[in-house]
Scaffold this motif. Structure first.
Motif, PDB file in Angstrom:
ATOM      1  N   THR A 118      -1.056  77.878  54.184  1.00 57.29           N
ATOM      2  CA  THR A 118      -1.455  79.111  53.488  1.00 57.29           C
ATOM      3  C   THR A 118      -2.948  79.371  53.567  1.00 57.29           C
ATOM      4  O   THR A 118      -3.397  80.474  53.209  1.00 57.29           O
ATOM      5  CB  THR A 118      -1.043  79.049  52.003  1.00 57.29           C
ATOM      6  OG1 THR A 118      -1.742  77.976  51.355  1.00 57.29           O
ATOM      7  CG2 THR A 118       0.455  78.848  51.875  1.00 57.29           C
TER       8      THR A 118
ATOM      9  N   ARG B 109       4.831  85.055  58.569  1.00 57.80           N
ATOM     10  CA  ARG B 109       5.321  86.354  58.094  1.00 57.80           C
ATOM     11  C   ARG B 109       6.225  87.008  59.141  1.00 57.80           C
ATOM     12  O   ARG B 109       7.184  87.714  58.794  1.00 57.80           O
ATOM     13  CB  ARG B 109       4.145  87.282  57.775  1.00 57.80           C
ATOM     14  CG  ARG B 109       3.356  86.893  56.528  1.00 57.80           C
ATOM     15  CD  ARG B 109       2.362  87.994  56.146  1.00 57.80           C
ATOM     16  NE  ARG B 109       1.440  87.584  55.113  1.00 57.80           N
ATOM     17  CZ  ARG B 109       1.715  87.551  53.814  1.00 57.80           C
ATOM     18  NH1 ARG B 109       2.921  87.922  53.416  1.00 57.80           N
ATOM     19  NH2 ARG B 109       0.802  87.172  52.931  1.00 57.80           N
TER      20      ARG B 109
ATOM     21  N   LEU C  97      10.872  85.587  53.188  1.00 55.16           N
ATOM     22  CA  LEU C  97       9.882  86.101  52.260  1.00 55.16           C
ATOM     23  C   LEU C  97      10.417  87.306  51.486  1.00 55.16           C
ATOM     24  O   LEU C  97      10.145  87.448  50.288  1.00 55.16           O
ATOM     25  CB  LEU C  97       8.598  86.473  53.012  1.00 55.16           C
ATOM     26  CG  LEU C  97       7.849  85.288  53.650  1.00 55.16           C
ATOM     27  CD1 LEU C  97       6.664  85.783  54.471  1.00 55.16           C
ATOM     28  CD2 LEU C  97       7.382  84.304  52.583  1.00 55.16           C
ATOM     29  N   ASP C  98      11.178  88.154  52.164  1.00 50.47           N
ATOM     30  CA  ASP C  98      11.780  89.297  51.479  1.00 50.47           C
ATOM     31  C   ASP C  98      12.732  88.835  50.374  1.00 50.47           C
ATOM     32  O   ASP C  98      12.756  89.395  49.275  1.00 50.47           O
ATOM     33  CB  ASP C  98      12.540  90.181  52.473  1.00 50.47           C
ATOM     34  CG  ASP C  98      11.601  90.986  53.355  1.00 50.47           C
ATOM     35  OD1 ASP C  98      10.402  91.073  53.016  1.00 50.47           O
ATOM     36  OD2 ASP C  98      12.066  91.500  54.389  1.00 50.47           O
TER      37      ASP C  98
ATOM     38  N   ALA D  66      10.805  87.533  47.455  1.00 47.05           N
ATOM     39  CA  ALA D  66      10.250  88.663  46.697  1.00 47.05           C
ATOM     40  C   ALA D  66      11.328  89.309  45.836  1.00 47.05           C
ATOM     41  O   ALA D  66      11.086  89.673  44.669  1.00 47.05           O
ATOM     42  CB  ALA D  66       9.634  89.682  47.650  1.00 47.05           C
TER      43      ALA D  66
ATOM     44  N   ARG E 235      11.451  89.755  41.762  1.00 51.13           N
ATOM     45  CA  ARG E 235      11.602  91.044  41.080  1.00 51.13           C
ATOM     46  C   ARG E 235      12.801  91.016  40.139  1.00 51.13           C
ATOM     47  O   ARG E 235      12.724  91.494  38.996  1.00 51.13           O
ATOM     48  CB  ARG E 235      11.761  92.173  42.094  1.00 51.13           C
ATOM     49  CG  ARG E 235      10.462  92.570  42.801  1.00 51.13           C
ATOM     50  CD  ARG E 235      10.619  93.874  43.552  1.00 51.13           C
ATOM     51  NE  ARG E 235      11.633  93.788  44.603  1.00 51.13           N
ATOM     52  CZ  ARG E 235      11.397  93.397  45.861  1.00 51.13           C
ATOM     53  NH1 ARG E 235      10.160  93.065  46.221  1.00 51.13           N
ATOM     54  NH2 ARG E 235      12.372  93.344  46.752  1.00 51.13           N
TER      55      ARG E 235
ATOM     56  N   TYR F  41       4.222  84.918  39.754  1.00 51.96           N
ATOM     57  CA  TYR F  41       3.675  85.456  41.007  1.00 51.96           C
ATOM     58  C   TYR F  41       4.616  86.504  41.576  1.00 51.96           C
ATOM     59  O   TYR F  41       5.845  86.431  41.398  1.00 51.96           O
ATOM     60  CB  TYR F  41       3.480  84.327  42.032  1.00 51.96           C
ATOM     61  CG  TYR F  41       2.514  83.271  41.559  1.00 51.96           C
ATOM     62  CD1 TYR F  41       1.142  83.440  41.693  1.00 51.96           C
ATOM     63  CD2 TYR F  41       2.982  82.104  40.949  1.00 51.96           C
ATOM     64  CE1 TYR F  41       0.251  82.476  41.237  1.00 51.96           C
ATOM     65  CE2 TYR F  41       2.103  81.127  40.480  1.00 51.96           C
ATOM     66  CZ  TYR F  41       0.740  81.330  40.628  1.00 51.96           C
ATOM     67  OH  TYR F  41      -0.136  80.380  40.165  1.00 51.96           O
ATOM     68  N   ASP F  42       4.038  87.462  42.291  1.00 58.45           N
ATOM     69  CA  ASP F  42       4.870  88.436  42.994  1.00 58.45           C
ATOM     70  C   ASP F  42       4.692  88.348  44.508  1.00 58.45           C
ATOM     71  O   ASP F  42       5.528  88.858  45.260  1.00 58.45           O
ATOM     72  CB  ASP F  42       4.595  89.869  42.508  1.00 58.45           C
ATOM     73  CG  ASP F  42       3.124  90.262  42.652  1.00 58.45           C
ATOM     74  OD1 ASP F  42       2.343  89.470  43.229  1.00 58.45           O
ATOM     75  OD2 ASP F  42       2.768  91.356  42.183  1.00 58.45           O
ATOM     76  N   GLU F  43       3.610  87.713  44.975  1.00 55.61           N
ATOM     77  CA  GLU F  43       3.396  87.501  46.409  1.00 55.61           C
ATOM     78  C   GLU F  43       4.336  86.379  46.872  1.00 55.61           C
ATOM     79  O   GLU F  43       4.302  85.261  46.342  1.00 55.61           O
ATOM     80  CB  GLU F  43       1.933  87.131  46.664  1.00 55.61           C
ATOM     81  CG  GLU F  43       1.647  86.481  48.004  1.00 55.61           C
ATOM     82  CD  GLU F  43       2.085  87.332  49.187  1.00 55.61           C
ATOM     83  OE1 GLU F  43       2.811  86.790  50.050  1.00 55.61           O
ATOM     84  OE2 GLU F  43       1.708  88.527  49.230  1.00 55.61           O
ATOM     85  N   PRO F  44       5.206  86.647  47.863  1.00 53.40           N
ATOM     86  CA  PRO F  44       6.203  85.651  48.273  1.00 53.40           C
ATOM     87  C   PRO F  44       5.613  84.305  48.695  1.00 53.40           C
ATOM     88  O   PRO F  44       6.222  83.263  48.434  1.00 53.40           O
ATOM     89  CB  PRO F  44       6.917  86.337  49.447  1.00 53.40           C
ATOM     90  CG  PRO F  44       6.723  87.791  49.220  1.00 53.40           C
ATOM     91  CD  PRO F  44       5.391  87.942  48.566  1.00 53.40           C
ATOM     92  N   LEU F  45       4.448  84.313  49.339  1.00 53.52           N
ATOM     93  CA  LEU F  45       3.850  83.035  49.738  1.00 53.52           C
ATOM     94  C   LEU F  45       3.447  82.214  48.517  1.00 53.52           C
ATOM     95  O   LEU F  45       3.589  80.985  48.504  1.00 53.52           O
ATOM     96  CB  LEU F  45       2.642  83.267  50.640  1.00 53.52           C
ATOM     97  CG  LEU F  45       2.945  83.705  52.074  1.00 53.52           C
ATOM     98  CD1 LEU F  45       1.642  83.956  52.828  1.00 53.52           C
ATOM     99  CD2 LEU F  45       3.792  82.670  52.807  1.00 53.52           C
ATOM    100  N   ASP F  46       2.931  82.893  47.479  1.00 49.19           N
ATOM    101  CA  ASP F  46       2.595  82.183  46.244  1.00 49.19           C
ATOM    102  C   ASP F  46       3.856  81.650  45.578  1.00 49.19           C
ATOM    103  O   ASP F  46       3.862  80.535  45.036  1.00 49.19           O
ATOM    104  CB  ASP F  46       1.860  83.114  45.277  1.00 49.19           C
ATOM    105  CG  ASP F  46       0.458  83.444  45.746  1.00 49.19           C
ATOM    106  OD1 ASP F  46      -0.142  82.623  46.456  1.00 49.19           O
ATOM    107  OD2 ASP F  46      -0.040  84.542  45.406  1.00 49.19           O
TER     108      ASP F  46
END
Length: 942
Positions: free
Chosen positions: A180, A190, A197-198, A201, A205, A237-242
């Motif tokens: 990262t 990505r 990742l989608d 996410a 959500r 977190y909302d960032e998929p990597l996080d």
């Protein structure tokens, strides 16, 4: 039910990827490597020691293609069964120690094989440390700390790996690498894993939109909690990597492999004070905890009455501990600050906050390191105190749960009630009170179904009490493992539990990463594959297999560690009792367990229950010590034996002159190997013989006297032929002592004296004791009945005399202690510019003089190097000659560490032979350096 045999295609692929010396499938190795600190036992079919990330990638791709389960293993200090496997165990090798200190220590990037305490040692000069502080920090590795989200006494929740994570390098189940902190790696990931990742996410959500679930997750992580996967990643977190990297924290190797992490470090304040406050009952004690949580405290440890009782006889503890009331409950409090003034302000604040509470006894806040050490010894001694008194054949179980702090008193009392209900009368409770985190320790046998049923009934009651009635967590910091996997749904509820399974199947669709750990559909998993603890020998029967001993063992990575030696000896004894053929195992153990053990006892210093595995090895050697007549002759004719040693050294040096260095080295290595170590191996560091001893007769001159006991190695061995120092140690030592104003006295019949160590190490205890007594008598005579101090020039000999001489009249000093106490104030020192390396021998560490040795060298040289990770040189008397691979392995990184040094310093002549050979610089006794940089003080103190 056992896992099926490994597919041939998988094994063929492993053979192509991993060298043979790092693949283990024999019974001894798989059992030894397959043991962790938990009470579960699974024996892997294959153990692979990996030395690079590329190897991990290759193995994961092979495992995925062939459907083979794998488990990752760092130090194996885990307590809940998360580092054992009956399939393939992937163990970190020694090349995972990279670090990158950034921003003056504000951040540090660490590979997964770095030991936690080593990371803190690197950060200490910068006034920083990593946040997690588990009790096993001197042993456990970063990969395990992160994978278990381990915390500790001061860490709480704010400073754990989850909350101090700044970056991560990881390998997913399909072999994909993600870093990262590398923009190119992130871009590639990505593109290649857009769908993953989608989906992460989307999970985030959905979870955040599900208000009751999101609130439950936030509530659960208000507490210390490592039960299940880290669902807080989905709401924080909302960032998929996080989300991905924070899911990896606490995943226990079930979602991927952690190669490296970057931490935001935390301050390590230099000023600290500790206090022990004993309250009359649990309720009063626990009511003080929320008050303290609002104060500037760094640690608040709760100890129930049974915890205090378990350690009340330890040296240094107040006598009143024994007289405490049956309901007493204590808090051990520590406060730290950046300045002395600030610390005192904090202490006044804490005292004021506690002023209204009834106190039965107390040790008020102290800044004295000795007092603080004694107080913390209470806390640290509780777990081993239970382990040390358990019946042979039982194991020690330490569970850790979290109650909401506001209900801590009720939780403690209910827990005590359950322990009494199930008759765990020896159990104790202690823990990190600020977080409501309680550990309870008890002993448990698993030898018959009734014992297992008792354990199961107790755990069912604990699970319902903590998770259902109190809404707490069943695992606060030790990881879910196999132990609590069946109870994850009970604690979290069905909705959160199914969310964890969705994450697991998303990141490990084939279920090959550490199956059965964290999540399991088997409600009886916690009762399966329970570890047997058969009696083996009273010396080691108290071993709890924690692995704390392993980092200091010189044979770690070569053959076996102390933990592994004990595990294998237990297995051998159990097989004997079962009437099984152990011929091949015993043959393997003779070399890997006995011959390659240095038996220096450093393991005892790290062992929570004080086991010296070297004592077991010496006992085993004594059973094969069948040359009693030879030992008796050597003991009776020791001076003649020394002449033989000098003759052997003379012959070796003559051969060197005739053959040259390389040919003799090759020939000697071959002869040593063929003879099974009976013929010592020659090296360029081999000493020259010391033929004549110039021992003057004492003449009274009014100066203070010191009796000089020159060890047998000092009397036989001079400097090596190419050593720049050609003055023998005896002459150099005498000159230094006389420079400092002492009259040097040698005991009579010196060449016949011996501390007995050479005999004891070979298993000849009777001869060792006889020589020790002869030496004692000679020293008493020479010291005028103990009036004069005795100086011994070799620390291993000093240690044996100090430990074994039952005569308080004699005061025997090793070089470090004598120089520290009697020479430094008689000499003026001008430090040299040339850098100096220091090796602290095992015996110096046992004598408690390791720090003093380094400090003395720092007075003598402006630049001092203490090589990292070398705790024992592995020379071990004569092992460096007869089992040279042990010495070579122990010092395999020495040359790189000391390459900038002009010289090395130590306190054992034999150790210095190996250090010189493998370090590439000459190692000498401490007296050589001190003599070189000192001059007599005109008016010595005293």
């Amino acid at each position: 039910m056992h896992a099926p045999a490994l597919p041939a295609a998988f094994l063929a692929g492993v053979e192509r990827s991993i060298p043979r010396e790092r693949r283990f499938d024999d019974h001894l190795s798989t059992l030894a490597y397959g043991t962790d600190a938990s009470f579960y036992r699974l024996i892997p079919k294959l153990v692979v020691r990996v030395e690079s990330e590329d190897e991990v990638v290759a193995l994961l791709k092979l495992a995925g293609a062939q459907g083979v389960p794998v488990t990752f293993r760092a130090a194996g200090t885990s307590l809940s069964g998360q580092a054992v496997s009956d399939s393939v165990l992937i163990v970190l090798g020694e090349h995972w120690n990279g670090r990158d200190i950034r921003d003056d220590g504000a951040r540090i990037r660490l590979q997964s094989g770095v030991i936690g305490a080593q990371a803190n040692a690197w950060l200490a000069p910068l006034g920083r440390k990593i946040g997690p502080d588990p009790a096993s920090i001197a042993t456990c590795k970063i990969g395990g700390i992160v994978a278990n989200n381990a915390s500790g006494m001061c860490c709480g929740t704010a400073q754990n790996s989850y909350h101090t994570l700044a970056g991560m390098r990881l390998v997913l189940a399909d072999g994909t690498v993600l870093d990262t902190e590398d923009a190119a790696s992130v871009t590639r990931f990505r593109e290649s894993h857009a769908s993953l990742l989608d989906q992460l996410a989307t999970l985030g959500r959905e979870t955040r939109a599900n208000t009751p679930l999101a609130d439950r997750i936030r509530h659960k992580y208000r507490l210390k909690n490592t039960t299940g996967l880290s669902l807080n990643a989905l709401v924080d977190y909302d960032e998929p990597l996080d989300i991905l990297t924070h899911l990896m924290v606490g995943s226990e190797g079930t979602l991927g492999f952690i190669s490296a992490v970057t931490y935001d470090t935390v301050p390590e304040h230099p000023f600290k004070a500790s206090a022990l406050i004993v309250f009359p009952d649990v309720e009063t004690c626990c009511r003080a905890v929320p008050v303290l949580k609002q104060q500037p405290v760094d640690a608040v440890e709760l100890l129930d009455r049974r915890s205090l009782r378990s350690v009340q006889d330890k040296p240094g503890l107040p006598a009143w501990v024994k007289a405490l009331s049956p309901t007493a409950c204590a808090l051990l409090i520590e406060s730290r600050a950046a300045t002395h003034t600030l610390l005192h302000e904090q202490l006044d604040q804490i005292r004021a906050a506690l002023a209204g509470f009834r106190v039965e006894q107390q040790v008020d806040f102290s800044e004295d390191p000795v007092v603080c050490g004694q107080l913390w010894a209470i806390r640290k001694g509780t777990f081993p105190a239970v382990g040390a008194v358990r019946p042979t054949g039982t194991t020690v179980i330490i569970e850790d749960v979290t109650f909401p702090v506001e209900r801590l008193a009720e939780g403690v009392n209910r827990l005590i009630g359950l322990l009494e209900k199930h008759r765990y009368d020896e159990a104790i409770i202690f823990g990190h009170a600020l977080e409501g985190n309680l550990h309870f320790v008890f002993t448990q046998g698993f030898e018959d179904p009734a014992q297992i049923d008792r354990y199961d009934a107790f755990m069912q009651d604990v699970a319902h009490l903590v998770a259902v009635e109190f809404g707490g967590s069943l695992k606060a910091e030790h990881g879910t493992g196999r132990n609590m996997a069946p109870f994850v749904e009970l604690e979290w509820g069905s909705e959160a539990y199914q969310l964890m399974w969705r994450i697991k199947r998303l990141l490990d669709p084939s279920g090959l990463l550490n199956p059965g750990v964290v999540l399991s559909e088997d409600p009886q998993l916690h009762l399966k594959n329970l570890k047997p603890m058969p009696a083996a020998d009273e010396i080691v029967d108290k071993c709890i297999e924690c692995g704390f001993c392993e980092p200091v063992c010189p044979s770690n990575g070569l053959t076996l560690t102390p933990r592994q030696r004990i595990v294998m000896w237990r297995d051998l004894q159990a097989r004997h009792r079962a009437g099984l053929d152990t011929t091949q195992l015993e043959a393997d153990y003779a070399y890997r367990g006995v011959e390659t053990c240095a038996a220096t006892g450093l393991c005892a210093q790290r062992c929570p229950v004080g086991i010296n595995t070297g004592d077991l090895v010496r006992k085993l050697r004594s059973t094969g010590a069948d040359r009693t007549r030879t030992a008796n002759w050597l003991a009776d004719h020791f001076a003649t034996a020394l002449k033989g040693t000098r003759l052997m050294l003379h012959v070796a040096n003559g051969a060197h002159l005739l053959m040259g260095t390389r040919p003799l080295g090759r020939a000697s290595a071959t002869v040593t190997r063929v003879s099974g170590g009976k013929v010592p191996q020659w090296t360029p560091a081999m000493p020259q013989p010391l033929y004549r001893l110039a021992l003057p007769r004492p003449v009274e001159n009014g100066k203070p006297r010191v009796v000089y006991l020159a060890a047998c190695v000092s009397r036989a061995m001079g400097p090596a032929a190419k050593d720049r120092e050609q003055t023998p140690l005896i002459d150099k030592t005498r000159a230094l002592l006389e420079k400092a104003g002492y009259q040097v006295v040698f005991p009579d019949n010196l060449d016949n004296l011996c501390c007995g160590q050479p005999f004891a190490s070979k298993g000849y205890a009777e001869q060792a004791d006889r020589k020790r007594q002869e030496t004692r008598d000679a020293l008493l005579k020479a010291s005028r009945g103990g009036l004069d101090p005795v100086y011994c020039d070799t620390s291993p000999c000093t240690l044996r005399l100090v430990q074994e001489l039952a005569d308080e009249r004699l005061d025997v000093y090793d070089p470090v202690r004598f120089i520290r106490m009697h020479l430094l104030d008689r000499l003026d020192i001008t430090p040299q510019d040339a850098p100096i390396a220091v090796h602290v021998t095992c015996s110096t560490q046992h004598l408690g003089e390791g720090t003093a040795l380094v400090e003395i060298v720092r007075r003598c040289a402006r630049t001092v190097v203490v090589p990292e990770g070398i705790h024992c040189c592995g020379f071990a008397g004569d092992k460096g000659f007869t089992t040279p691979e042990l010495n070579a392995h122990a010092l395999r990184r020495l040359d790189e560490a000391v390459k900038a040094c002009s010289e090395g310093i130590s306190t054992s002549r034999t150790c210095e032979i190996g250090l010189t050979r493998h370090g590439g610089v000459d190692y000498h006794g401490l007296v050589y350096l001190l003599d070189r940089v000192s001059s007599p003080r005109a008016t010595p103190a005293g």
